[in-house]
Design a protein around this motif. Structure first.
Motif, PDB file in Angstrom:
ATOM      1  N   SER A   2       0.821  -1.212   0.000  1.00  0.00           N
ATOM      2  CA  SER A   2       0.000   0.000   0.000  1.00  0.00           C
ATOM      3  C   SER A   2       0.855   1.261   0.000  1.00  0.00           C
ATOM      4  O   SER A   2       0.338   2.362  -0.161  1.00  0.00           O
ATOM      5  N   GLU A   3       2.154   1.102   0.195  1.00  0.00           N
ATOM      6  CA  GLU A   3       3.039   2.263   0.291  1.00  0.00           C
ATOM      7  C   GLU A   3       3.475   2.734  -1.094  1.00  0.00           C
ATOM      8  O   GLU A   3       4.072   1.982  -1.857  1.00  0.00           O
ATOM      9  N   THR A   4       3.194   3.999  -1.399  1.00  0.00           N
ATOM     10  CA  THR A   4       3.515   4.509  -2.733  1.00  0.00           C
ATOM     11  C   THR A   4       5.012   4.517  -2.993  1.00  0.00           C
ATOM     12  O   THR A   4       5.440   4.364  -4.139  1.00  0.00           O
ATOM     13  N   PHE A   5       5.824   4.679  -1.928  1.00  0.00           N
ATOM     14  CA  PHE A   5       7.277   4.722  -2.159  1.00  0.00           C
ATOM     15  C   PHE A   5       7.812   3.356  -2.589  1.00  0.00           C
ATOM     16  O   PHE A   5       8.799   3.281  -3.307  1.00  0.00           O
ATOM     17  N   VAL A   6       7.156   2.285  -2.171  1.00  0.00           N
ATOM     18  CA  VAL A   6       7.556   0.954  -2.635  1.00  0.00           C
ATOM     19  C   VAL A   6       7.225   0.810  -4.123  1.00  0.00           C
ATOM     20  O   VAL A   6       8.044   0.349  -4.929  1.00  0.00           O
ATOM     21  N   LEU A   7       6.020   1.216  -4.483  1.00  0.00           N
ATOM     22  CA  LEU A   7       5.606   1.130  -5.889  1.00  0.00           C
ATOM     23  C   LEU A   7       6.504   1.983  -6.778  1.00  0.00           C
ATOM     24  O   LEU A   7       6.874   1.580  -7.882  1.00  0.00           O
ATOM     25  N   ASP A   8       6.868   3.169  -6.293  1.00  0.00           N
ATOM     26  CA  ASP A   8       7.739   4.052  -7.079  1.00  0.00           C
ATOM     27  C   ASP A   8       9.108   3.422  -7.301  1.00  0.00           C
ATOM     28  O   ASP A   8       9.682   3.531  -8.387  1.00  0.00           O
ATOM     29  N   GLN A   9       9.638   2.787  -6.274  1.00  0.00           N
ATOM     30  CA  GLN A   9      10.960   2.181  -6.415  1.00  0.00           C
ATOM     31  C   GLN A   9      10.919   0.999  -7.390  1.00  0.00           C
ATOM     32  O   GLN A   9      11.835   0.822  -8.201  1.00  0.00           O
ATOM     33  N   ILE A  10       9.850   0.215  -7.327  1.00  0.00           N
ATOM     34  CA  ILE A  10       9.698  -0.885  -8.280  1.00  0.00           C
ATOM     35  C   ILE A  10       9.643  -0.332  -9.707  1.00  0.00           C
ATOM     36  O   ILE A  10      10.316  -0.839 -10.615  1.00  0.00           O
ATOM     37  N   ALA A  11       8.851   0.725  -9.888  1.00  0.00           N
ATOM     38  CA  ALA A  11       8.744   1.338 -11.211  1.00  0.00           C
ATOM     39  C   ALA A  11      10.107   1.832 -11.697  1.00  0.00           C
ATOM     40  O   ALA A  11      10.471   1.669 -12.866  1.00  0.00           O
ATOM     41  N   GLY A  12      10.872   2.433 -10.797  1.00  0.00           N
ATOM     42  CA  GLY A  12      12.194   2.924 -11.168  1.00  0.00           C
ATOM     43  C   GLY A  12      13.126   1.810 -11.594  1.00  0.00           C
ATOM     44  O   GLY A  12      13.878   1.957 -12.569  1.00  0.00           O
ATOM     45  N   CYS A  13      13.088   0.687 -10.894  1.00  0.00           N
ATOM     46  CA  CYS A  13      13.929  -0.456 -11.270  1.00  0.00           C
ATOM     47  C   CYS A  13      13.539  -0.993 -12.648  1.00  0.00           C
ATOM     48  O   CYS A  13      14.399  -1.320 -13.470  1.00  0.00           O
ATOM     49  N   LEU A  14      12.234  -1.084 -12.884  1.00  0.00           N
ATOM     50  CA  LEU A  14      11.772  -1.569 -14.191  1.00  0.00           C
ATOM     51  C   LEU A  14      12.233  -0.633 -15.307  1.00  0.00           C
ATOM     52  O   LEU A  14      12.639  -1.079 -16.381  1.00  0.00           O
ATOM     53  N   GLU A  15      12.165   0.666 -15.048  1.00  0.00           N
ATOM     54  CA  GLU A  15      12.577   1.647 -16.056  1.00  0.00           C
ATOM     55  C   GLU A  15      14.065   1.563 -16.359  1.00  0.00           C
ATOM     56  O   GLU A  15      14.499   1.951 -17.443  1.00  0.00           O
ATOM     57  N   HIS A  16      14.835   1.052 -15.415  1.00  0.00           N
ATOM     58  CA  HIS A  16      16.280   0.914 -15.623  1.00  0.00           C
ATOM     59  C   HIS A  16      16.647  -0.490 -16.123  1.00  0.00           C
ATOM     60  O   HIS A  16      17.807  -0.895 -16.047  1.00  0.00           O
ATOM     61  N   GLY A  17      15.653  -1.199 -16.657  1.00  0.00           N
ATOM     62  CA  GLY A  17      15.918  -2.465 -17.329  1.00  0.00           C
ATOM     63  C   GLY A  17      16.118  -3.658 -16.416  1.00  0.00           C
ATOM     64  O   GLY A  17      16.639  -4.691 -16.862  1.00  0.00           O
ATOM     65  N   MET A  18      15.711  -3.545 -15.167  1.00  0.00           N
ATOM     66  CA  MET A  18      15.880  -4.659 -14.239  1.00  0.00           C
ATOM     67  C   MET A  18      14.638  -5.544 -14.237  1.00  0.00           C
ATOM     68  O   MET A  18      13.533  -5.087 -14.508  1.00  0.00           O
ATOM     69  N   GLU A  19      14.844  -6.808 -13.921  1.00  0.00           N
ATOM     70  CA  GLU A  19      13.725  -7.698 -13.656  1.00  0.00           C
ATOM     71  C   GLU A  19      13.416  -7.607 -12.171  1.00  0.00           C
ATOM     72  O   GLU A  19      14.318  -7.642 -11.339  1.00  0.00           O
ATOM     73  N   VAL A  20      12.149  -7.473 -11.832  1.00  0.00           N
ATOM     74  CA  VAL A  20      11.760  -7.292 -10.439  1.00  0.00           C
ATOM     75  C   VAL A  20      10.756  -8.358 -10.039  1.00  0.00           C
ATOM     76  O   VAL A  20       9.733  -8.544 -10.703  1.00  0.00           O
ATOM     77  N   GLY A  21      11.041  -9.057  -8.962  1.00  0.00           N
ATOM     78  CA  GLY A  21      10.081  -9.959  -8.346  1.00  0.00           C
ATOM     79  C   GLY A  21       9.613  -9.349  -7.037  1.00  0.00           C
ATOM     80  O   GLY A  21      10.386  -8.693  -6.340  1.00  0.00           O
ATOM     81  N   VAL A  22       8.355  -9.534  -6.709  1.00  0.00           N
ATOM     82  CA  VAL A  22       7.787  -8.939  -5.502  1.00  0.00           C
ATOM     83  C   VAL A  22       7.297 -10.051  -4.583  1.00  0.00           C
ATOM     84  O   VAL A  22       6.438 -10.837  -4.960  1.00  0.00           O
TER      85      VAL A  22
END
Length: 377
Positions: A2-22
């Protein structure tokens, strides 16, 4: 989630070409109020519950197991450690989750470098109980601690975190997605707003008491958010005789929150240290309000003075000091023209120091370097 800062960080990682698992304890918490948020829509794949089908029983198990909780929790974390094995870097939001991962690493089940981000109650609660040293395993097994403010950084170092492993890493917002809009209240009803969970540390009680004492009477106050204090705060507003000017809106969709911020003048968040030790990090809601052009009012609490400089980028009062808070609000009410340059300086502060795009770039660089440290189990 529910924390927007977590969602923002995930989005930032994706934008930098990383694969992200949650991987998290609850897979849908908060989504009902954020379904219109593109960050939810962009989450990569399925969000995985760490304990699988047992995750829903975690609160019950914690209550039932009592003093055996640490052993039971660690045992279930070890059973489910395979969900973390493919990671090149593990980022644990909140020290409590960092401790869980560190214990698994210590037992040799996973080997990825661990980064732990400390946000608030994970530091404040243990400081209050004098148990901050509980993170010793995190300091030993983790490669990096990222407290969100300098206040937390000093606290972690004081209990044994190696200074070389501690780096302040602010959360932030994306100024490019938040329109700056100054609105004067010189010939308008003064509109105050708060956006937060209604818990003790948010200090909404003191906002109500200060507004009730405000000499200027042509004001309204909107409170967005739910929480355990909602009904108590409604009763307080009635007791103070201001219920007709205070609207408790409950949790609202992200798009509506943004619109209500655009329509308001002054953002109020008089944060306090809660009786159980819960503290703010640096509230993202304050950053969003500053980026949007609102005049912000808060307190000398935790890392908030790292964001707001009194009378330069906003206004600060001592915690729980209703008279001082009333004084700040009264001055703001009578000086809209003088508040405009303060609001503009606040926007520039966000662009320079709390810009999520720049912070995400820095974080991506850290992660890229750390992934080179990964070794096979």
């Amino acid at each position: 989630m529910s924390e927007t800062f977590v969602l923002d960080q995930i989005a930032g990682c994706l934008e930098h070409g990383m694969e992200v698992g949650v991987v998290c304890n609850e897979t849908t918490f908060g989504k009902e109020h954020n379904i219109d948020d593109r960050r939810w829509q962009a989450l990569p794949g399925k969000v995985v519950c760490w304990w699988g089908s047992l995750g829903r029983y975690r609160p019950l198990l914690r209550k039932w197991s009592g003093r055996l909780w640490d052993k039971l929790s660690t045992a279930l974390d070890l059973v489910n450690a395979h969900k973390l094995r493919k990671a090149d870097v593990i980022v644990a939001h909140f020290g409590t989750n960092g401790l869980r991962v560190a214990r698994v690493i210590k037992r040799g089940r996973i080997s990825a470098p661990l980064v732990t981000i400390f946000h608030g109650n994970d530091v404040g609660g243990p400081m209050h109980d004098n148990t901050l040293g509980r993170y010793k395993t995190v300091f030993e097994e983790g490669v990096l601690q990222l407290p969100v403010n300098a206040f937390f950084s000093s606290a972690l170092i004081d209990v044994g975190a190696p200074p070389a492993k501690v780096v302040v890493h602010h959360m932030g917002v994306r100024p490019g997605e938040i329109e700056y809009r100054w609105r004067s209240w010189e010939r308008d009803t003064l509109s105050f707003i708060s956006v937060c969970r209604l818990t003790e540390k948010k200090g909404i009680e003191y906002a109500l008491r200060a507004l009730a004492a405000l000499p200027r009477r042509d004001w309204i106050y909107s409170v967005i958010g739910g929480g355990e204090l909602l009904e108590e705060l409604k009763r307080l507003a009635a007791d103070l005789g201001i219920a007709d000017r205070v609207t408790f809106l409950g949790p609202r969709p992200h798009a509506e929150v943004k619109q209500r911020l655009r329509d308001a003048h002054v953002f109020v968040l008089p944060s306090v240290g809660a009786r159980d030790g819960d503290l703010e990090g640096i509230p993202v809601a304050l950053m969003e309000a500053m980026a949007a052009g609102l005049t912000v009012v808060s307190t000398y609490h935790s890392g908030i003075p790292e964001l707001i400089e009194d009378q330069k980028t906003g206004f600060l009062a001592p915690e729980r000091d209703v008279a001082a808070l009333t004084g700040k609000l009264s001055w703001i009410a009578e000086n809209p023209k003088l508040c405009e340059p303060i609001a503009l300086a606040a926007r520039k502060k966000i662009e320079a120091d709390f810009n999520a795009d720049m912070l995400n770039e820095r974080f991506a660089q850290m992660a890229t370097q750390l992934c080179k440290m990964r070794s096979p189990v």
